[in-house]
Design a protein around this motif. Structure first.
Motif, PDB file in Angstrom:
ATOM      1  N   ILE A   1       3.583 -22.868  35.774  1.00  9.34           N
ATOM      2  CA  ILE A   1       4.451 -24.021  35.789  1.00  9.34           C
ATOM      3  C   ILE A   1       4.055 -24.969  34.861  1.00  9.34           C
ATOM      4  O   ILE A   1       2.800 -25.446  34.854  1.00  9.34           O
ATOM      5  CB  ILE A   1       4.546 -24.459  37.374  1.00  9.34           C
ATOM      6  N   PRO A   2       4.908 -25.858  34.266  1.00  4.14           N
ATOM      7  CA  PRO A   2       4.677 -26.930  33.431  1.00  4.14           C
ATOM      8  C   PRO A   2       3.795 -28.033  34.206  1.00  4.14           C
ATOM      9  O   PRO A   2       3.981 -28.125  35.421  1.00  4.14           O
ATOM     10  CB  PRO A   2       5.948 -27.332  32.870  1.00  4.14           C
ATOM     11  N   ASP A   3       2.845 -28.733  33.276  1.00  2.00           N
ATOM     12  CA  ASP A   3       2.358 -30.028  33.738  1.00  2.00           C
ATOM     13  C   ASP A   3       1.172 -29.452  34.813  1.00  2.00           C
ATOM     14  O   ASP A   3       0.764 -30.546  35.670  1.00  2.00           O
ATOM     15  CB  ASP A   3       3.310 -31.003  34.268  1.00  2.00           C
ATOM     16  N   GLY A   4       1.020 -28.343  34.950  1.00  2.00           N
ATOM     17  CA  GLY A   4      -0.078 -28.161  36.173  1.00  2.00           C
ATOM     18  C   GLY A   4       0.430 -28.531  37.542  1.00  2.00           C
ATOM     19  O   GLY A   4      -0.528 -28.879  38.383  1.00  2.00           O
ATOM     20  N   ARG A   5       1.654 -28.460  37.724  1.00  2.00           N
ATOM     21  CA  ARG A   5       2.064 -29.168  39.300  1.00  2.00           C
ATOM     22  C   ARG A   5       1.676 -28.306  40.504  1.00  2.00           C
ATOM     23  O   ARG A   5       1.629 -28.484  41.567  1.00  2.00           O
ATOM     24  CB  ARG A   5       3.612 -29.264  39.190  1.00  2.00           C
ATOM     25  N   GLY A   6       1.596 -26.749  40.232  1.00  2.00           N
ATOM     26  CA  GLY A   6       1.175 -25.811  41.019  1.00  2.00           C
ATOM     27  C   GLY A   6      -0.179 -25.302  41.290  1.00  2.00           C
ATOM     28  O   GLY A   6      -0.785 -25.076  40.224  1.00  2.00           O
ATOM     29  N   THR A   7      -0.793 -25.805  42.108  1.00  3.61           N
ATOM     30  CA  THR A   7      -2.385 -25.444  42.524  1.00  3.61           C
ATOM     31  C   THR A   7      -2.565 -25.002  43.945  1.00  3.61           C
ATOM     32  O   THR A   7      -1.844 -25.252  44.818  1.00  3.61           O
ATOM     33  CB  THR A   7      -2.976 -26.665  42.272  1.00  3.61           C
ATOM     34  N   ALA A   8      -3.437 -23.972  43.925  1.00  2.00           N
ATOM     35  CA  ALA A   8      -4.034 -23.437  45.168  1.00  2.00           C
ATOM     36  C   ALA A   8      -5.338 -22.943  45.033  1.00  2.00           C
ATOM     37  O   ALA A   8      -5.541 -22.173  44.022  1.00  2.00           O
ATOM     38  CB  ALA A   8      -2.951 -22.365  45.481  1.00  2.00           C
ATOM     39  N   GLY A   9      -6.152 -22.925  46.044  1.00  4.78           N
ATOM     40  CA  GLY A   9      -7.402 -22.411  45.913  1.00  4.78           C
ATOM     41  C   GLY A   9      -7.228 -20.933  46.279  1.00  4.78           C
ATOM     42  O   GLY A   9      -6.278 -20.629  46.519  1.00  4.78           O
ATOM     43  N   PRO A  10      -8.352 -20.134  45.949  1.00  5.76           N
ATOM     44  CA  PRO A  10      -8.199 -18.572  46.111  1.00  5.76           C
ATOM     45  C   PRO A  10      -7.608 -18.022  47.296  1.00  5.76           C
ATOM     46  O   PRO A  10      -6.974 -17.363  47.513  1.00  5.76           O
ATOM     47  CB  PRO A  10      -9.757 -18.248  45.668  1.00  5.76           C
TER      48      PRO A  10
ATOM     49  N   THR B   1       9.766 -27.223  41.089  1.00  5.29           N
ATOM     50  CA  THR B   1       8.806 -26.449  40.840  1.00  5.29           C
ATOM     51  C   THR B   1       8.252 -25.175  41.978  1.00  5.29           C
ATOM     52  O   THR B   1       8.156 -24.220  41.279  1.00  5.29           O
ATOM     53  CB  THR B   1       7.573 -27.515  41.078  1.00  5.29           C
ATOM     54  N   ALA B   2       8.908 -25.266  43.173  1.00  2.00           N
ATOM     55  CA  ALA B   2       8.617 -24.210  43.887  1.00  2.00           C
ATOM     56  C   ALA B   2       9.405 -22.923  43.453  1.00  2.00           C
ATOM     57  O   ALA B   2       9.206 -21.796  43.517  1.00  2.00           O
ATOM     58  CB  ALA B   2       9.126 -24.753  45.414  1.00  2.00           C
ATOM     59  N   ALA B   3      10.876 -23.397  42.998  1.00  2.00           N
ATOM     60  CA  ALA B   3      11.897 -22.249  42.369  1.00  2.00           C
ATOM     61  C   ALA B   3      11.214 -21.557  41.141  1.00  2.00           C
ATOM     62  O   ALA B   3      11.338 -20.383  41.085  1.00  2.00           O
ATOM     63  CB  ALA B   3      13.065 -23.017  42.006  1.00  2.00           C
ATOM     64  N   LEU B   4      10.535 -22.457  40.481  1.00  2.00           N
ATOM     65  CA  LEU B   4      10.075 -21.880  39.235  1.00  2.00           C
ATOM     66  C   LEU B   4       8.967 -20.940  39.643  1.00  2.00           C
ATOM     67  O   LEU B   4       8.470 -19.822  39.071  1.00  2.00           O
ATOM     68  CB  LEU B   4       9.365 -22.895  38.215  1.00  2.00           C
ATOM     69  N   GLY B   5       7.889 -21.226  40.713  1.00  2.00           N
ATOM     70  CA  GLY B   5       6.884 -20.727  41.191  1.00  2.00           C
ATOM     71  C   GLY B   5       7.195 -19.327  41.987  1.00  2.00           C
ATOM     72  O   GLY B   5       6.819 -18.244  41.507  1.00  2.00           O
ATOM     73  N   ALA B   6       8.330 -19.633  42.538  1.00  2.00           N
ATOM     74  CA  ALA B   6       8.934 -18.188  43.425  1.00  2.00           C
ATOM     75  C   ALA B   6       9.366 -17.215  42.333  1.00  2.00           C
ATOM     76  O   ALA B   6       9.165 -15.921  42.505  1.00  2.00           O
ATOM     77  CB  ALA B   6       9.784 -18.758  44.475  1.00  2.00           C
ATOM     78  N   GLY B   7       9.974 -18.026  41.558  1.00  2.00           N
ATOM     79  CA  GLY B   7      10.726 -16.902  40.574  1.00  2.00           C
ATOM     80  C   GLY B   7       9.862 -16.109  39.576  1.00  2.00           C
ATOM     81  O   GLY B   7       9.721 -14.930  39.467  1.00  2.00           O
ATOM     82  N   CYS B   8       8.774 -16.815  39.048  1.00  2.00           N
ATOM     83  CA  CYS B   8       7.766 -16.212  38.436  1.00  2.00           C
ATOM     84  C   CYS B   8       7.003 -15.393  39.106  1.00  2.00           C
ATOM     85  O   CYS B   8       6.649 -14.091  38.823  1.00  2.00           O
ATOM     86  CB  CYS B   8       6.684 -17.277  37.810  1.00  2.00           C
ATOM     87  N   PHE B   9       6.474 -15.596  40.551  1.00  2.00           N
ATOM     88  CA  PHE B   9       5.978 -14.484  41.401  1.00  2.00           C
ATOM     89  C   PHE B   9       6.741 -13.496  41.527  1.00  2.00           C
ATOM     90  O   PHE B   9       6.295 -12.305  41.498  1.00  2.00           O
ATOM     91  CB  PHE B   9       5.550 -15.433  42.503  1.00  2.00           C
ATOM     92  N   GLY B  10       8.031 -13.578  41.854  1.00  2.00           N
ATOM     93  CA  GLY B  10       8.840 -12.465  42.208  1.00  2.00           C
ATOM     94  C   GLY B  10       8.822 -11.499  40.607  1.00  2.00           C
ATOM     95  O   GLY B  10       8.772 -10.144  40.849  1.00  2.00           O
ATOM     96  N   LEU B  11       8.848 -11.961  39.515  1.00  3.65           N
ATOM     97  CA  LEU B  11       8.920 -11.198  38.507  1.00  3.65           C
ATOM     98  C   LEU B  11       7.774 -10.427  38.178  1.00  3.65           C
ATOM     99  O   LEU B  11       7.728  -9.235  37.931  1.00  3.65           O
ATOM    100  CB  LEU B  11       9.192 -12.133  37.150  1.00  3.65           C
ATOM    101  N   LEU B  12       6.662 -11.146  38.455  1.00  8.11           N
ATOM    102  CA  LEU B  12       5.361 -10.413  38.383  1.00  8.11           C
ATOM    103  C   LEU B  12       4.967  -9.107  39.371  1.00  8.11           C
ATOM    104  O   LEU B  12       4.411  -8.158  39.171  1.00  8.11           O
ATOM    105  CB  LEU B  12       4.023 -11.475  38.570  1.00  8.11           C
TER     106      LEU B  12
END
Length: 689
Positions: A101-110, A51-62
């Motif tokens: 990230i699929p299934d809503g596993r990544g969440t964070a407040g503002p 999940t972290a790898a998907l989030g980090a990769g997507c963040f890097g691309l954005l």
């Protein structure tokens, strides 16, 4: 094979940065209660890692694809506000990445998303820097990122054997102060010390009477500082006060200089102006006050901020350094107060923020802009770093505070030298200052009254309480106001409350370091000595006999310009005749010529006042709230430095005046054009033979 090897190395660096970003995200998820990378039922560590790898990769691309467009869309946002908005936008990009990230596993407040995004950006940038240490191509790419994507792509790099020149102005560092900083086994400025020992020479030069950035930089960049008597002065023909660090005033001074010389300036041929008061005729100008209101391509004064903040990691690092500098200034001010260190001036109000802007934001952005120019192969670059000058005004020229600033400026020079190694052409680096700084207790602290109060006493006018204070003449304040889109202050002098009934009759009193300017606004043209004595019979005597004043310049109807001193002393500048003792003698053998030149300016004040100077220590008394000052004569403020490459011809001996420095820089430009370095790698700096 080389292409495949480079591609493989680049892929490995991308994977390494991705791995570090993934690990950083996992650690932040463990440390921050509002940040989660797993479902409500819990996940295995492997699943969390994916999940972290998907989030980090997507963040890097954005960041790579979306971020430059976001910055481009915010060109109308005040520059310093952009630095804060970066965090919010970067946090928004992280929130989008987590949402993917699929299934809503990544969440964070503002607020948590902002923190996580900032930490991840810094971690990725630090990893990329570490991996680039042994790879010249990777170092060049890192330097381009430091300069900002937009700056690095703004022009096509020109590969040539003809050297370019970088002129780097270290604002306010006098010749003696620089010598102290580069001497000894452990110099405060090791990069400059290494240059002086191998490839450069150090030459002092003497400023004009107006030893301040407005006069010096106008002459250095545009060839003339004629009719610039001080940092600020009153012009009777318009009723306006010209202030060098006000954008409209800087634009007018530049226009006058170009009209007088008939030349666009030092940087007219493929030049760039960074962090200056004036453009020098450069086609590319960033953080330049004289074009602060322009919106044309290449002439946006704030463009350097947008290029710098196009990388979110810059915003995080700069914000951290900015806060650290605020804390450092508050701690240093408290230490000075508790230990009774003197002399002291007020260091409250907005000053801590102005100092942090000058020593962090302006320094980093200007350095990055210069690196972008070098990597693009621009022919000439002139940049001004104002950090030392700002701190020296409030802490003193030789304080521990300023020594720390000198060390950080030295690291900026070292970074620019590393960029030169990767440039598409060889470069000469010329370092110089526009003036020095003189130390001393303020006039008000030493004698209990300001110059304006003394003038009102000499004119028999009531003294207003509380007294009106002038804004100190520091370049960083003007740059900060432009960065914040703050409007200019009124350009007309405001009368005191008791002058409202007779507006315009009270003398206009202005200060420029330890140089004071007194004008009688209702007397057309230059008021002569007899006219002043008829209007205010005691004024000249009150000023000349004051122990804190060294001399006055007035225009005598019979003898022309005259310097007046205590006890009826006179130095008649037109003939050199001296009555009594010479009031200019304590200020050195060049004082008479400097004062005589200013006396011929159309906008010289009716009375020009220079503070006294201690013959043993060189201390002067600023008419502003400064313990390190410049603007007049006395002490180290009039001795600037010029550090030039041995590969270029030596400067003329005994340089006097900023216009003479301009001629030297022009000559070096011609020499660089006529002396290509055939056979030398295009990325290597030229070496003296």
């Amino acid at each position: 094979m080389t292409t495949w090897r480079n591609a493989g190395a680049a892929l490995l660096r991308v994977l390494a940065v991705w791995a570090v970003s993934t690990l950083t995200m996992v650690l932040l998820a463990l440390a921050l209660p509002g940040f989660h990378l797993q479902s409500a039922d819990g996940d295995s560590f492997t699943r969390i890692g994916i999940t972290a790898a998907l989030g980090a990769g997507c963040f890097g691309l954005l960041n790579a694809l979306v971020w430059p467009w976001l910055v481009r869309a915010m060109l109308l946002v005040p520059a310093l506000a952009l630095g804060l908005l970066v965090f919010l936008l970067n946090g928004s990009l992280l929130w989008l990445a987590l949402s993917a990230i699929p299934d809503g596993r990544g969440t964070a407040g503002p607020s948590t998303a902002v923190v996580v995004a900032a930490v991840m950006s810094v971690a990725a940038s630090a990893t990329s820097t570490f991996l680039a240490v042994r790879d010249p191509d990777a170092q060049a790419r890192r330097l381009r990122r430091m300069a900002g994507r937009r700056a690095a792509r703004s022009g096509t790099a020109r590969h040539t054997d003809t050297p370019g020149i970088v002129f780097l102005q270290l604002d306010g560092i006098g010749h003696r102060r620089l010598c102290a900083a580069i001497e000894g086994e452990r110099p405060q400025m090791p990069a400059l010390a290494a240059l002086l020992g191998t490839s450069h020479r150090l030459t002092p030069w003497h400023t004009d009477w107006s030893s301040q950035t407005g006069a010096a930089q106008l002459a250095i960049l545009h060839g003339s500082n004629e009719d610039v008597p001080a940092f600020r002065w009153y012009e009777k023909d318009t009723g306006e006060v010209i202030v060098s660090n006000r954008p409209s005033s800087a634009a007018e001074l530049q226009r006058r200089a170009v009209e007088r010389t008939g030349s666009a300036g030092l940087l007219a041929q493929d030049g760039a102006s960074r962090g200056n008061l004036f453009t020098g005729g450069a086609g590319q100008a960033a953080l330049v006050l004289s074009v602060a209101a322009r919106r044309g391509r290449g002439q946006r004064s704030r463009a350097g901020y947008f290029a710098y903040f196009s990388d979110p990691a810059h915003a995080a690092r700069t914000a951290a350094s900015f806060l650290a500098e605020l804390v450092r200034e508050i701690a240093q001010a408290l230490r000075a107060r508790f230990t009774g260190t003197g002399p002291r001036v007020s260091r409250g109000g907005l000053y801590p923020f102005i100092r942090a802007f000058a020593t962090v934001v302006q320094r980093d952005v200007v350095t990055a802009a210069v690196i972008g120019d070098v990597l693009n192969g621009r022919t000439s670059v002139y940049a001004d770093l104002v950090a030392y000058d700002e701190v020296a005004h409030h802490s003193g020229p030789d304080s521990r505070d300023t020594r720390q600033v000198l060390a950080r400026l030295d690291r900026c020079v070292a970074t620019i030298l590393r960029a030169v190694e990767h440039a598409p052409r060889p470069y000469h680096l010329v370092l110089l200052s526009d003036h020095g700084q003189s130390h001393g207790e303020t006039f008000e602290a030493a004698y209990g009254h300001t110059l304006e109060e003394l003038v009102r006493i000499g004119c028999g006018r009531p003294v207003p309480r509380p007294p009106r204070r002038q804004e100190t003449g520091a370049e960083a304040r003007g740059a900060a106001r432009v960065a914040l889109h703050r409007p200019e202050r009124p350009a007309r002098p405001r009368p005191a409350e008791d002058d409202r009934q007779e507006r315009g009759r009270a003398p206009v009193v202005l200060a420029s370091g330890n140089l004071g300017l007194i004008s009688l606004p209702d007397v057309p043209g230059r008021a002569g000595r007899l006219t002043i004595e008829r209007r205010c019979p005691a004024l000249l005597r009150t000023l000349a006999e004051h122990p804190g004043i060294g001399f006055l310049l007035v225009h005598d109807e019979r003898h022309g310009p005259v310097a007046l001193g205590a006890g009826g002393a006179e130095h008649r500048l037109a003939t050199g005749e001296i009555v009594g003792h010479d009031p200019l003698a304590p200020f050195g053998p060049r004082a008479a010529a400097a004062v005589r030149r200013t006396a011929g300016f159309a906008h010289a004040a009716d009375i020009m006042v220079n503070s006294s100077v201690d013959k043993d220590t060189g201390d002067v008394h600023a008419f502003e709230d400064q313990i390190g000052c410049h603007g007049g004569l006395g002490g180290e403020q009039s001795r600037a430095f010029l550090m030039s490459p041995l590969a270029l011809s030596a400067p003329a001996p005994g340089l006097v005046g900023a216009e003479a420095v301009h001629r030297e820089l022009l000559r070096w430009q011609r020499e660089a054009t006529l002396r290509p370095t055939p056979g030398q790698p295009a990325h290597a700096p030229s070496r003296p033979r």
